[in-house]
Design a protein around this motif. Structure first.
Motif, PDB file in Angstrom:
ATOM      1  N   PRO A   1       9.899  50.795  45.766  1.00  0.00           N
ATOM      2  CA  PRO A   1       9.320  49.910  44.755  1.00  0.00           C
ATOM      3  C   PRO A   1      10.358  48.922  44.239  1.00  0.00           C
ATOM      4  CG  PRO A   1       8.705  52.192  44.347  1.00  0.00           C
ATOM      5  CD  PRO A   1       9.756  52.205  45.428  1.00  0.00           C
ATOM      6  N   SER A   2       9.901  47.735  43.884  1.00  0.00           N
ATOM      7  CA  SER A   2      10.799  46.690  43.402  1.00  0.00           C
ATOM      8  C   SER A   2      11.071  46.884  41.914  1.00  0.00           C
ATOM      9  CB  SER A   2      10.172  45.314  43.653  1.00  0.00           C
ATOM     10  OG  SER A   2      10.982  44.298  43.124  1.00  0.00           O
ATOM     11  N   LEU A   3      12.294  47.264  41.601  1.00  0.00           N
ATOM     12  CA  LEU A   3      12.711  47.426  40.212  1.00  0.00           C
ATOM     13  C   LEU A   3      13.572  46.237  39.810  1.00  0.00           C
ATOM     14  CD1 LEU A   3      13.811  51.198  40.150  1.00  0.00           C
ATOM     15  CD2 LEU A   3      11.578  50.243  39.566  1.00  0.00           C
ATOM     16  N   THR A   4      13.458  45.846  38.559  1.00  0.00           N
ATOM     17  CA  THR A   4      14.340  44.796  38.066  1.00  0.00           C
ATOM     18  C   THR A   4      15.745  45.354  37.909  1.00  0.00           C
ATOM     19  OG1 THR A   4      13.993  45.331  35.734  1.00  0.00           O
ATOM     20  CG2 THR A   4      12.387  43.841  36.765  1.00  0.00           C
ATOM     21  N   ASP A   5      16.723  44.478  37.753  1.00  0.00           N
ATOM     22  CA  ASP A   5      18.103  44.931  37.556  1.00  0.00           C
ATOM     23  C   ASP A   5      18.208  45.826  36.324  1.00  0.00           C
ATOM     24  OD1 ASP A   5      18.891  43.525  39.774  1.00  0.00           O
ATOM     25  OD2 ASP A   5      19.677  41.807  38.656  1.00  0.00           O
ATOM     26  N   ARG A   6      17.497  45.458  35.274  1.00  0.00           N
ATOM     27  CA  ARG A   6      17.547  46.259  34.046  1.00  0.00           C
ATOM     28  C   ARG A   6      16.913  47.619  34.262  1.00  0.00           C
ATOM     29  NH1 ARG A   6      20.815  46.063  30.055  1.00  0.00           N
ATOM     30  NH2 ARG A   6      20.235  44.043  29.173  1.00  0.00           N
ATOM     31  N   GLU A   7      15.769  47.672  34.952  1.00  0.00           N
ATOM     32  CA  GLU A   7      15.121  48.947  35.223  1.00  0.00           C
ATOM     33  C   GLU A   7      16.001  49.847  36.079  1.00  0.00           C
ATOM     34  OE1 GLU A   7      10.465  47.371  35.067  1.00  0.00           O
ATOM     35  OE2 GLU A   7      11.538  47.516  36.970  1.00  0.00           O
TER      36      GLU A   7
ATOM     37  N   HIS B   1      21.060  55.523  34.291  1.00  0.00           N
ATOM     38  CA  HIS B   1      21.463  56.285  33.106  1.00  0.00           C
ATOM     39  C   HIS B   1      20.562  57.503  32.902  1.00  0.00           C
ATOM     40  CE1 HIS B   1      24.616  53.632  31.876  1.00  0.00           C
ATOM     41  NE2 HIS B   1      23.821  52.588  31.675  1.00  0.00           N
ATOM     42  N   VAL B   2      19.265  57.350  33.196  1.00  0.00           N
ATOM     43  CA  VAL B   2      18.341  58.489  33.111  1.00  0.00           C
ATOM     44  C   VAL B   2      18.798  59.592  34.052  1.00  0.00           C
ATOM     45  CG1 VAL B   2      15.999  59.275  33.654  1.00  0.00           C
ATOM     46  CG2 VAL B   2      16.330  57.160  32.357  1.00  0.00           C
TER      47      VAL B   2
ATOM     48  N   ALA C   1      17.015  58.248  25.703  1.00  0.00           N
ATOM     49  CA  ALA C   1      16.694  56.839  25.461  1.00  0.00           C
ATOM     50  C   ALA C   1      17.586  56.253  24.367  1.00  0.00           C
ATOM     51  CB  ALA C   1      15.219  56.700  25.090  1.00  0.00           C
ATOM     52  N   LYS C   2      17.857  57.032  23.327  1.00  0.00           N
ATOM     53  CA  LYS C   2      18.722  56.542  22.250  1.00  0.00           C
ATOM     54  C   LYS C   2      20.140  56.295  22.754  1.00  0.00           C
ATOM     55  CE  LYS C   2      16.251  58.530  18.301  1.00  0.00           C
ATOM     56  NZ  LYS C   2      16.324  59.452  17.141  1.00  0.00           N
ATOM     57  N   GLN C   3      20.643  57.193  23.589  1.00  0.00           N
ATOM     58  CA  GLN C   3      21.982  57.010  24.132  1.00  0.00           C
ATOM     59  C   GLN C   3      22.046  55.784  25.039  1.00  0.00           C
ATOM     60  OE1 GLN C   3      22.250  60.940  25.861  1.00  0.00           O
ATOM     61  NE2 GLN C   3      23.669  61.656  24.283  1.00  0.00           N
ATOM     62  N   ILE C   4      20.990  55.595  25.844  1.00  0.00           N
ATOM     63  CA  ILE C   4      20.945  54.431  26.721  1.00  0.00           C
ATOM     64  C   ILE C   4      20.876  53.155  25.899  1.00  0.00           C
ATOM     65  CG2 ILE C   4      19.599  53.235  28.500  1.00  0.00           C
ATOM     66  CD1 ILE C   4      18.630  56.009  29.430  1.00  0.00           C
ATOM     67  N   ALA C   5      20.061  53.181  24.845  1.00  0.00           N
ATOM     68  CA  ALA C   5      19.930  52.012  23.982  1.00  0.00           C
ATOM     69  C   ALA C   5      21.276  51.625  23.372  1.00  0.00           C
ATOM     70  CB  ALA C   5      18.905  52.289  22.883  1.00  0.00           C
ATOM     71  N   ALA C   6      22.021  52.629  22.897  1.00  0.00           N
ATOM     72  CA  ALA C   6      23.322  52.362  22.291  1.00  0.00           C
ATOM     73  C   ALA C   6      24.303  51.811  23.325  1.00  0.00           C
ATOM     74  CB  ALA C   6      23.879  53.637  21.663  1.00  0.00           C
ATOM     75  N   ARG C   7      24.264  52.349  24.517  1.00  0.00           N
ATOM     76  CA  ARG C   7      25.204  51.930  25.556  1.00  0.00           C
ATOM     77  C   ARG C   7      24.922  50.514  26.037  1.00  0.00           C
ATOM     78  NH1 ARG C   7      27.313  56.124  29.997  1.00  0.00           N
ATOM     79  NH2 ARG C   7      27.777  57.082  27.984  1.00  0.00           N
TER      80      ARG C   7
ATOM     81  N   ARG D   1      12.977  51.226  21.477  1.00  0.00           N
ATOM     82  CA  ARG D   1      11.644  50.917  22.005  1.00  0.00           C
ATOM     83  C   ARG D   1      11.738  50.135  23.323  1.00  0.00           C
ATOM     84  NH1 ARG D   1       6.575  50.886  20.140  1.00  0.00           N
ATOM     85  NH2 ARG D   1       7.279  51.492  18.054  1.00  0.00           N
ATOM     86  N   THR D   2      12.691  49.225  23.412  1.00  0.00           N
ATOM     87  CA  THR D   2      12.854  48.456  24.646  1.00  0.00           C
ATOM     88  C   THR D   2      13.210  49.378  25.815  1.00  0.00           C
ATOM     89  OG1 THR D   2      13.524  46.442  23.483  1.00  0.00           O
ATOM     90  CG2 THR D   2      14.217  46.657  25.784  1.00  0.00           C
ATOM     91  N   VAL D   3      14.115  50.317  25.550  1.00  0.00           N
ATOM     92  CA  VAL D   3      14.499  51.260  26.603  1.00  0.00           C
ATOM     93  C   VAL D   3      13.306  52.098  27.024  1.00  0.00           C
ATOM     94  CG1 VAL D   3      15.907  53.290  27.139  1.00  0.00           C
ATOM     95  CG2 VAL D   3      16.929  51.351  25.952  1.00  0.00           C
ATOM     96  N   GLU D   4      12.548  52.610  26.060  1.00  0.00           N
ATOM     97  CA  GLU D   4      11.377  53.428  26.390  1.00  0.00           C
ATOM     98  C   GLU D   4      10.365  52.626  27.212  1.00  0.00           C
ATOM     99  OE1 GLU D   4      10.790  56.436  26.302  1.00  0.00           O
ATOM    100  OE2 GLU D   4      11.955  57.396  24.717  1.00  0.00           O
ATOM    101  N   ASN D   5      10.196  51.342  26.871  1.00  0.00           N
ATOM    102  CA  ASN D   5       9.257  50.509  27.634  1.00  0.00           C
ATOM    103  C   ASN D   5       9.729  50.354  29.079  1.00  0.00           C
ATOM    104  OD1 ASN D   5       7.568  50.130  25.449  1.00  0.00           O
ATOM    105  ND2 ASN D   5       8.481  48.188  24.846  1.00  0.00           N
TER     106      ASN D   5
END
Length: 216
Positions: free
Chosen positions: A149-155, A161-162, A168-174, A180-184
Protein backbone atom coordinates in the motif's frame (compact mmCIF):
# COMPACT_ATOMS: atom_id res chain seq x y z
CA UNK A 1 -15.77 -9.62 29.68
CA UNK A 2 -13.58 -11.66 32.03
CA UNK A 3 -12.74 -15.26 31.08
CA UNK A 4 -11.07 -17.41 33.74
CA UNK A 5 -11.74 -20.92 35.02
CA UNK A 6 -10.97 -20.06 38.65
CA UNK A 7 -14.13 -18.52 40.17
CA UNK A 8 -12.40 -16.64 42.99
CA UNK A 9 -9.84 -15.08 40.64
CA UNK A 10 -12.48 -14.38 37.98
CA UNK A 11 -14.72 -12.60 40.47
CA UNK A 12 -11.77 -10.63 41.88
CA UNK A 13 -10.70 -9.39 38.45
CA UNK A 14 -14.28 -8.46 37.57
CA UNK A 15 -14.64 -6.59 40.87
CA UNK A 16 -11.33 -4.74 40.42
CA UNK A 17 -12.32 -3.66 36.91
CA UNK A 18 -15.76 -2.53 38.04
CA UNK A 19 -14.16 -0.49 40.83
CA UNK A 20 -11.86 1.07 38.23
CA UNK A 21 -14.89 2.31 36.29
CA UNK A 22 -15.30 -0.42 33.68
CA UNK A 23 -18.61 -2.09 32.88
CA UNK A 24 -18.14 -5.85 33.18
CA UNK A 25 -20.79 -7.16 30.81
CA UNK A 26 -20.13 -10.90 31.28
CA UNK A 27 -17.86 -13.54 32.76
CA UNK A 28 -17.06 -17.03 31.48
CA UNK A 29 -15.05 -20.05 32.61
CA UNK A 30 -14.20 -21.73 29.31
CA UNK A 31 -14.00 -21.70 25.54
CA UNK A 32 -17.64 -22.61 24.88
CA UNK A 33 -19.12 -20.22 27.41
CA UNK A 34 -16.81 -17.40 26.26
CA UNK A 35 -18.03 -17.81 22.68
CA UNK A 36 -21.71 -17.92 23.69
CA UNK A 37 -21.52 -14.84 25.88
CA UNK A 38 -19.31 -12.84 23.52
CA UNK A 39 -21.79 -13.42 20.72
CA UNK A 40 -24.54 -11.91 22.87
CA UNK A 41 -22.76 -9.01 24.61
CA UNK A 42 -20.09 -8.11 21.99
CA UNK A 43 -17.53 -6.98 24.60
CA UNK A 44 -15.10 -4.20 23.77
CA UNK A 45 -12.28 -5.90 25.67
CA UNK A 46 -11.94 -9.49 26.84
CA UNK A 47 -9.57 -10.23 29.72
CA UNK A 48 -8.57 -13.81 28.95
CA UNK A 49 -6.82 -16.50 30.99
CA UNK A 50 -4.69 -19.05 29.12
CA UNK A 51 -5.83 -22.15 31.04
CA UNK A 52 -9.57 -22.71 30.85
CA UNK A 53 -12.02 -25.42 31.89
CA UNK A 54 -12.42 -26.84 28.38
CA UNK A 55 -9.38 -25.64 26.44
CA UNK A 56 -6.86 -22.82 26.15
CA UNK A 57 -7.09 -19.07 26.06
CA UNK A 58 -5.79 -19.16 22.50
CA UNK A 59 -8.70 -21.39 21.45
CA UNK A 60 -11.13 -19.11 23.27
CA UNK A 61 -9.59 -16.06 21.58
CA UNK A 62 -10.23 -17.57 18.15
CA UNK A 63 -13.80 -18.50 19.10
CA UNK A 64 -14.59 -15.08 20.61
CA UNK A 65 -13.22 -13.16 17.62
CA UNK A 66 -15.22 -15.39 15.28
CA UNK A 67 -18.49 -14.17 16.79
CA UNK A 68 -17.36 -10.74 18.01
CA UNK A 69 -14.66 -9.54 15.59
CA UNK A 70 -14.52 -6.02 17.04
CA UNK A 71 -13.52 -7.33 20.48
CA UNK A 72 -9.93 -6.91 21.61
CA UNK A 73 -8.29 -9.62 23.67
CA UNK A 74 -5.98 -8.94 26.61
CA UNK A 75 -4.51 -12.13 28.06
CA UNK A 76 -4.03 -12.18 31.82
CA UNK A 77 -2.17 -15.38 32.66
CA UNK A 78 0.02 -16.91 35.34
CA UNK A 79 2.34 -18.11 32.56
CA UNK A 80 5.02 -16.03 30.89
CA UNK A 81 6.30 -18.95 28.84
CA UNK A 82 7.35 -18.07 25.30
CA UNK A 83 5.07 -20.68 23.73
CA UNK A 84 1.99 -19.38 25.56
CA UNK A 85 2.68 -15.75 24.67
CA UNK A 86 3.22 -16.47 20.99
CA UNK A 87 0.23 -18.82 20.82
CA UNK A 88 -2.00 -16.10 22.27
CA UNK A 89 -0.75 -13.41 19.90
CA UNK A 90 -1.04 -15.67 16.86
CA UNK A 91 -4.64 -16.44 17.88
CA UNK A 92 -5.44 -12.73 17.83
CA UNK A 93 -4.66 -11.36 21.30
CA UNK A 94 -3.42 -7.77 21.24
CA UNK A 95 -1.79 -7.86 24.67
CA UNK A 96 -0.43 -10.16 27.35
CA UNK A 97 -0.03 -9.52 31.08
CA UNK A 98 1.08 -11.90 33.80
CA UNK A 99 -1.09 -12.18 36.90
CA UNK A 100 1.53 -10.48 39.06
CA UNK A 101 0.36 -7.19 37.51
CA UNK A 102 -1.20 -4.74 39.96
CA UNK A 103 -4.80 -3.54 39.82
CA UNK A 104 -3.59 -0.21 38.46
CA UNK A 105 -1.51 -1.91 35.76
CA UNK A 106 -4.47 -4.07 34.77
CA UNK A 107 -6.76 -1.05 34.49
CA UNK A 108 -4.24 0.83 32.39
CA UNK A 109 -3.75 -2.22 30.18
CA UNK A 110 -7.50 -2.59 29.60
CA UNK A 111 -7.76 1.08 28.61
CA UNK A 112 -4.80 0.76 26.27
CA UNK A 113 -6.25 -2.41 24.74
CA UNK A 114 -9.59 -0.70 24.21
CA UNK A 115 -7.73 2.08 22.37
CA UNK A 116 -6.08 -0.46 20.06
CA UNK A 117 -2.62 -0.38 21.61
CA UNK A 118 -0.58 -3.52 22.15
CA UNK A 119 0.22 -4.05 25.84
CA UNK A 120 2.73 -6.55 27.17
CA UNK A 121 4.33 -7.28 30.52
CA UNK A 122 7.89 -5.89 30.35
CA UNK A 123 10.11 -8.32 28.48
CA UNK A 124 7.33 -9.98 26.53
CA UNK A 125 7.04 -7.26 23.88
CA UNK A 126 10.62 -7.92 22.83
CA UNK A 127 9.85 -11.63 22.61
CA UNK A 128 6.90 -11.02 20.28
CA UNK A 129 8.82 -8.58 18.08
CA UNK A 130 11.72 -11.02 17.94
CA UNK A 131 9.37 -13.73 16.70
CA UNK A 132 7.99 -11.45 14.01
CA UNK A 133 11.53 -10.65 12.88
CA UNK A 134 12.35 -14.37 12.74
CA UNK A 135 9.26 -15.04 10.63
CA UNK A 136 10.07 -12.09 8.37
CA UNK A 137 13.53 -13.52 7.67
CA UNK A 138 12.14 -16.83 6.41
CA UNK A 139 11.90 -17.37 2.66
CA UNK A 140 8.51 -16.39 1.23
CA UNK A 141 7.51 -14.61 4.45
CA UNK A 142 6.28 -11.84 2.16
CA UNK A 143 5.14 -13.18 -1.25
CA UNK A 144 7.20 -11.91 -4.14
CA UNK A 145 5.41 -9.15 -5.97
CA UNK A 146 2.91 -8.63 -3.16
CA UNK A 147 1.40 -5.16 -3.51
CA UNK A 148 2.56 -2.66 -0.92
CA UNK A 149 0.00 0.00 0.00
CA UNK A 150 1.11 3.55 -0.73
CA UNK A 151 1.90 5.32 2.53
CA UNK A 152 2.89 8.94 2.79
CA UNK A 153 6.30 9.81 4.23
CA UNK A 154 4.62 10.90 7.45
CA UNK A 155 2.58 7.70 7.72
CA UNK A 156 5.71 5.61 7.14
CA UNK A 157 7.56 7.60 9.79
CA UNK A 158 4.77 7.11 12.32
CA UNK A 159 4.45 3.41 11.47
CA UNK A 160 8.18 3.03 12.18
CA UNK A 161 7.66 4.53 15.64
CA UNK A 162 4.61 2.31 16.25
CA UNK A 163 6.76 -0.73 15.43
CA UNK A 164 9.25 0.42 18.07
CA UNK A 165 6.50 0.36 20.69
CA UNK A 166 5.99 4.09 21.14
CA UNK A 167 2.56 5.36 22.18
CA UNK A 168 0.73 8.06 20.23
CA UNK A 169 1.67 10.65 22.86
CA UNK A 170 5.33 9.68 22.67
CA UNK A 171 5.25 9.84 18.88
CA UNK A 172 3.53 13.22 19.01
CA UNK A 173 6.21 14.60 21.33
CA UNK A 174 9.03 13.21 19.20
CA UNK A 175 7.65 14.58 15.93
CA UNK A 176 6.25 17.84 17.36
CA UNK A 177 2.73 16.93 16.33
CA UNK A 178 -0.56 16.94 18.20
CA UNK A 179 -1.79 13.70 19.74
CA UNK A 180 -4.91 13.85 17.55
CA UNK A 181 -2.84 14.29 14.38
CA UNK A 182 -0.78 11.21 15.22
CA UNK A 183 -3.90 9.16 15.96
CA UNK A 184 -5.41 10.23 12.63
CA UNK A 185 -2.26 9.14 10.80
CA UNK A 186 -2.24 5.82 12.68
CA UNK A 187 -5.86 5.08 11.79
CA UNK A 188 -5.27 6.05 8.15
CA UNK A 189 -2.27 3.73 8.05
CA UNK A 190 -4.28 0.88 9.58
CA UNK A 191 -6.93 1.30 6.89
CA UNK A 192 -4.37 1.31 4.08
CA UNK A 193 -2.57 -1.75 5.43
CA UNK A 194 -5.87 -3.47 6.28
CA UNK A 195 -4.69 -4.25 9.80
CA UNK A 196 -6.81 -4.15 12.95
CA UNK A 197 -4.33 -3.10 15.62
CA UNK A 198 -0.76 -2.18 16.51
CA UNK A 199 0.38 -5.77 16.75
CA UNK A 200 -0.60 -6.44 13.14
CA UNK A 201 0.85 -3.08 12.04
CA UNK A 202 4.13 -3.92 13.78
CA UNK A 203 4.27 -7.29 12.05
CA UNK A 204 3.72 -5.57 8.70
CA UNK A 205 6.44 -3.01 9.44
CA UNK A 206 8.94 -5.71 10.38
CA UNK A 207 8.13 -7.88 7.37
CA UNK A 208 8.71 -4.91 5.06
CA UNK A 209 11.77 -3.56 6.87
CA UNK A 210 9.96 -0.43 8.04
CA UNK A 211 10.87 -0.93 11.71
CA UNK A 212 14.41 0.29 11.01
CA UNK A 213 15.42 3.91 10.58
CA UNK A 214 16.02 4.82 6.97
CA UNK A 215 19.62 5.87 7.62
CA UNK A 216 20.61 2.55 9.31
Amino acid sequence: MVVDDHPIWRDAVARDLAEAGFEVVATADGVASARRRAEVVQPGVVVMDMQLADGTGAQATIEVLAVSPSSRILVLSASDERADVLEAVKAGATGYLVKSASKIELGEAVRATAAGRAVFTPGLAGLVLGEYRRIAQQPDAVPAGAPVPSLTDRETEILRHVAKGLTAKQIAARLSLSHRTVENHVQATFRKLQVANRVEATRYAIEHGLDRDSDT
